[in-house]
Design a protein around this motif. Sequence first.
Motif, short mmCIF file in Angstrom:
data_model
loop_
_atom_site.label_atom_id
_atom_site.label_comp_id
_atom_site.label_asym_id
_atom_site.label_seq_id
_atom_site.Cartn_x
_atom_site.Cartn_y
_atom_site.Cartn_z
N ARG A 135 0.81 -1.23 0.00
CA ARG A 135 0.00 0.00 0.00
C ARG A 135 0.84 1.27 0.00
N GLY A 136 2.15 1.17 0.09
CA GLY A 136 3.01 2.35 0.23
C GLY A 136 2.85 3.36 -0.87
N LEU A 137 3.04 2.96 -2.11
CA LEU A 137 2.90 3.92 -3.21
C LEU A 137 1.46 4.33 -3.43
N ASP A 145 0.23 15.53 -3.65
CA ASP A 145 -0.33 16.19 -4.83
C ASP A 145 0.34 15.69 -6.10
N ARG A 146 1.58 15.30 -5.99
CA ARG A 146 2.28 14.67 -7.11
C ARG A 146 3.50 13.93 -6.57
N TRP A 147 3.93 12.94 -7.33
CA TRP A 147 5.10 12.17 -6.93
C TRP A 147 5.75 11.63 -8.20
N GLY A 148 6.98 11.18 -8.05
CA GLY A 148 7.67 10.64 -9.21
C GLY A 148 9.03 10.09 -8.84
N VAL A 149 9.77 9.76 -9.89
CA VAL A 149 11.11 9.20 -9.74
C VAL A 149 12.02 9.90 -10.74
N ASP A 150 13.17 10.35 -10.28
CA ASP A 150 14.18 10.92 -11.16
C ASP A 150 15.35 9.94 -11.20
N PHE A 160 7.97 13.03 -3.44
CA PHE A 160 6.57 13.46 -3.47
C PHE A 160 6.52 14.93 -3.10
N GLU A 161 5.46 15.59 -3.56
CA GLU A 161 5.24 17.00 -3.25
C GLU A 161 3.83 17.18 -2.72
N MET A 162 3.71 18.14 -1.81
CA MET A 162 2.42 18.49 -1.23
C MET A 162 2.26 19.99 -1.26
#
Length: 167
Positions: A135-137, A145-150, A160-162
């Motif tokens: 359930r983590g991701l 509000d958004r998340w990703g991987v660089d 992640f950003e809030m």
Amino acid sequence: MAGLEGMGQPRGHGRATAARWSPAVEDERALRALDLFGNPAEAEVPLPSRPESAATARRLAQVVVLRQWGLTPKLTEDAVLLVSELVGNAVRHTGARVFGLRLRRRRGWIRVEIRDPSRGLPCLMPVQELDISGRGLFLVDTLSDRWGVDLLPRGKTTWFEMRVADR
């Protein structure tokens, strides 16, 4: 790593220690983590890839988001939960010996980054009501509000950003 000594429950104390939890004790532990590991709002903080590092990362995030940045308890609670989820993924899935924690704030946003040496990408999986793991991701996707991987030359940063209200 000696720096984690005493950051979790002392050996052999189990439930007796858990019964003595209080906000003041947790606050003291959070400030101690800041002294031991550094401030992730100022520079990336390296933490050992061990399960107990999730508690350290949570405490560091709480000190920065609630005390230093003065954000709401609800936002702090969500951010701390998501830090724990990303740290758990780094510990369980990357094979890293160390990962990095970084917190950033810019106008209207906070950003939390976990850097590790693996180039394996996290995968958002469908979650069923009775699932006991995975359930983590889903939580990151739901609460941020958004998340990703660089991808980096050697590893990746999962973030992640809030959104936050500026004073």
